[in-house]
Design an enzyme around this catalytic site. Sequence first.
Site, PDB file in Angstrom:
ATOM      1  N   GLN A  38      35.172  42.555  35.819  1.00  0.00           N
ATOM      2  CA  GLN A  38      36.371  41.661  36.365  1.00  0.00           C
ATOM      3  C   GLN A  38      36.195  40.676  35.786  1.00  0.00           C
ATOM      4  O   GLN A  38      34.993  39.845  35.612  1.00  0.00           O
ATOM      5  CB  GLN A  38      35.665  41.979  37.630  1.00  0.00           C
ATOM      6  CG  GLN A  38      34.577  41.369  38.353  1.00  0.00           C
ATOM      7  CD  GLN A  38      34.908  41.693  40.154  1.00  0.00           C
ATOM      8  OE1 GLN A  38      35.551  42.877  40.514  1.00  0.00           O
ATOM      9  NE2 GLN A  38      34.474  40.541  40.795  1.00  0.00           N
ATOM     10  N   HIS A  39      36.733  39.732  36.357  1.00  0.00           N
ATOM     11  CA  HIS A  39      37.246  38.440  35.781  1.00  0.00           C
ATOM     12  C   HIS A  39      38.092  37.793  36.648  1.00  0.00           C
ATOM     13  O   HIS A  39      38.762  38.584  37.616  1.00  0.00           O
ATOM     14  CB  HIS A  39      38.028  37.919  34.179  1.00  0.00           C
ATOM     15  CG  HIS A  39      37.659  38.989  32.770  1.00  0.00           C
ATOM     16  ND1 HIS A  39      36.747  38.595  32.495  1.00  0.00           N
ATOM     17  CD2 HIS A  39      36.923  40.245  32.667  1.00  0.00           C
ATOM     18  CE1 HIS A  39      35.797  39.374  31.125  1.00  0.00           C
ATOM     19  NE2 HIS A  39      36.515  40.233  31.283  1.00  0.00           N
ATOM     20  N   PRO A  40      37.742  36.408  36.682  1.00  0.00           N
ATOM     21  CA  PRO A  40      38.369  35.750  38.003  1.00  0.00           C
ATOM     22  C   PRO A  40      40.038  35.614  37.581  1.00  0.00           C
ATOM     23  O   PRO A  40      39.899  35.281  36.336  1.00  0.00           O
ATOM     24  CB  PRO A  40      37.426  33.735  37.193  1.00  0.00           C
ATOM     25  CG  PRO A  40      36.884  33.963  36.161  1.00  0.00           C
ATOM     26  CD  PRO A  40      36.709  35.619  35.733  1.00  0.00           C
TER      27      PRO A  40
ATOM     28  N   TYR B  60      31.759  30.888  32.640  1.00  0.00           N
ATOM     29  CA  TYR B  60      30.375  31.575  33.186  1.00  0.00           C
ATOM     30  C   TYR B  60      29.825  32.796  33.359  1.00  0.00           C
ATOM     31  O   TYR B  60      28.961  32.686  34.618  1.00  0.00           O
ATOM     32  CB  TYR B  60      31.691  32.155  34.666  1.00  0.00           C
ATOM     33  CG  TYR B  60      31.877  33.415  34.448  1.00  0.00           C
ATOM     34  CD1 TYR B  60      32.096  34.786  33.578  1.00  0.00           C
ATOM     35  CD2 TYR B  60      33.704  33.917  33.855  1.00  0.00           C
ATOM     36  CE1 TYR B  60      32.476  35.842  33.911  1.00  0.00           C
ATOM     37  CE2 TYR B  60      34.536  34.937  33.089  1.00  0.00           C
ATOM     38  CZ  TYR B  60      34.410  36.178  33.328  1.00  0.00           C
ATOM     39  OH  TYR B  60      34.432  37.028  33.174  1.00  0.00           O
TER      40      TYR B  60
END
Length: 159
Positions: A6-8, A19
């Site tokens: 997942q990614h922001p 990150y």
Amino acid sequence: MHILSQHPTDTFSTSPVFYEDVFDEPFRVTQRSGYKNLVQTTIGNDVWIGSGVKIKTGITIGDGAVIGAGSVVTKDVAPFSIVAGVPAKLIKMRFSPDIIERIQKLAWWQYNLLPYQLSWNNLESTLTQLEAIRDLVPYVGTRYQIWNENGEVMGKPVS
């Protein structure tokens, strides 16, 4: 089976460069966004996962669950449930709540049951037989170190 990353989506960029340590100097970013990418995914005992299943990171799949082939799991899966689809949805529970409770209390996957003559095809009989056995000893498996050496898979027990 694939566990998806997942990614922001609420930060300046979705790129992991902000990150996660992705690059060496001189491209290393010292300021991090604080986004935690590696959320633990947990898969319980005696779980059957069909071919081509994709699981969102951070999901918990309960003991005894069944996930249909090609499903995309975006939410936690309850113990002893059968889920399928895109996104995966509950199809049905494998057993009644009292049977699930008995199986979870036994936690049979912690033991070597092969020496016992059990009625494997009769759920109620098998549970009753297991509940009557008082000398179940936890199974301690052998851990192995596995590596590839010149295209050949090698392994050795480790303590």
